[in-house]
Scaffold this active site. Sequence first.
Site, short mmCIF file in Angstrom:
data_model
loop_
_atom_site.label_atom_id
_atom_site.label_comp_id
_atom_site.label_asym_id
_atom_site.label_seq_id
_atom_site.Cartn_x
_atom_site.Cartn_y
_atom_site.Cartn_z
N HIS A 227 -4.50 8.36 -11.31
CA HIS A 227 -4.55 7.88 -12.70
C HIS A 227 -5.96 7.61 -13.21
O HIS A 227 -6.13 7.20 -14.35
CB HIS A 227 -3.66 6.65 -12.88
N THR B 34 8.91 10.09 1.60
CA THR B 34 9.05 11.33 0.85
C THR B 34 7.90 11.50 -0.13
O THR B 34 7.58 10.59 -0.88
CB THR B 34 10.39 11.33 0.09
N CYS C 17 -8.19 -5.52 -11.76
CA CYS C 17 -7.54 -6.23 -10.67
C CYS C 17 -7.94 -7.70 -10.67
O CYS C 17 -7.20 -8.56 -10.24
CB CYS C 17 -7.93 -5.62 -9.33
#
Lengths: 90, 465
Positions: free
Chosen positions: B265, B303, B389
Amino acid sequence: MSSFRSKVLSLYRNLIRESKKFNSYSYRTYTLEKVKYEFRENKNVMDAVKLSQLIKKAEDNLQMIRRQVIVGELYGEGHLVIEHHQEKKG
Amino acid sequence: MLPTFCRCGSRVFSSRGYLFATRALQTKVHDHTNNVTQPRDRPQVQAKHIDISDVRKDMPDKEFRPLYLDAQATTPLDPRVLDAMLPYFISYYGNPHSRTHAYGWETEAAVEKARKQVADLIAADPREIIFTSGATESNNVAVKGVARFYKSKKKHIITSQTEHKCVLDSCRALEAEGFDVTYLPVQKNGVIDLKELEAAIRPDTVIVSIMTVNNEIGIKQPITEIGALCHSKKVFFHTDAAQAVGKIPLNVNEMNIDLMSISGHKLYGPKGVGAMYIRRRPRVRVEAIQSGGGQERGMRSGTVPTPLVVGLGAACEIAAQEMEYDSMRITALSQRLIKKINEALPQVVQNGDPKQSYPGCVNLSFAFVEGESLLMALKDVALSSGSACTSASLEPSYVLRAIGADEDLAHSSIRFGIGRFTTAEEVDYAAEKCIQHVKRLREMSPLWEMVQDGVDLKAIKWTQH
């Protein structure tokens, strides 16, 4: 060459027309600027193979823009504050 | 009225919430080149709008969305990337690890194509790319994974004080496990000192982890030199390149990089996906953090999310094509912003050496203005005072403190993140608003008044209460 010429001009017109339909200010301004830039950059390309490649790329991008304009219509959101700002100025 | 507002005849400008995408659906949906069908009459489709007013009451009007100038926090998805991803959300939903049917084969092929697209961007071999959930996971796997795998022989790790929190926290966790960590200081310009790095390398140093481009001040570390040094000392070199991949040219072989973290991103790809480069020759081994089905050659079980990975691959391929164009635009916009602000305002300090920075990250300190109050005033522009963050805390950034910024300047910093979709109009608008509010806030500041009167603030002895 003339067959290429009309093809390229029509692609350019279509790309500009479709790019203007982007709901998002960012995508719209980016795409318009980019389309103009790419056509200007490649305006002296005369090689038939290279031209066919560029035409293919432009056609693919035109379809991509059309699809993404629809996605933008369905899930887009409001206008940026700057769009109102521009409107006031204009 | 500008043409921007009359692109769609069926749309009334102020009718938010009632936008009907009729034109699109009635005329375009069947616009496949080789499968043109006549549009059928369909009921009108209403655009989907998300209402979060029950969760947050203070949201701005949706018709007046702020400009986005926070490209280091995240970037918008490129429409070309979404176009590549959508088929894998809709038609091709197979598990890429399913070996017994076509659903698995088609998604496995897509994952392998994406692996090649990521590898090509950094001049790696596709077999050296591991898909993860993002750069945080890649950093964890790289730092903890290498350290733990080689722990019987080597116990020392080197990193820098301006690394991202996830690298620093991984190192802290390793310290608790008995590893020895050196946190290298940076020079005033934000760059690490190669001599200090060389002096810090010990015979038992297993890995050096230094980020390519800093997320707060945009400083580019001398990766080629660090890579060569680590190579000569036979120490693994990991770099967190989340802010760099797709923006500056990177070559894992020329730069002697052994491990690299990549985020989706930050390069106009989807959130929730990233990659790790891990060198095969000479082979770098890691101990997996996550146990499971052994996907991604046992290094990252779970996965592989095909749509996200396809998006990451497309984003990497586009980044490679657009790097020159993006870089040209972003450099021009960055200079435009800095020039505009510097011409109008005195006492603005750019954090980090501009000559050694990535131009898309402009970190400015406005003396005598509190960064948080400036951010509050700049409601029209989505900005941040540093990393997303840590933006919840009012503490000044540890990165700014590490480059030796004064406490007051560290409190007054704003990060402008310029990206692929930023326009000159947006930069001008942000600069104008910023100048206006800095002037206003300074006029309210008694300290600013004192400085205007010629008082040297550093000479004042403040009485403590």
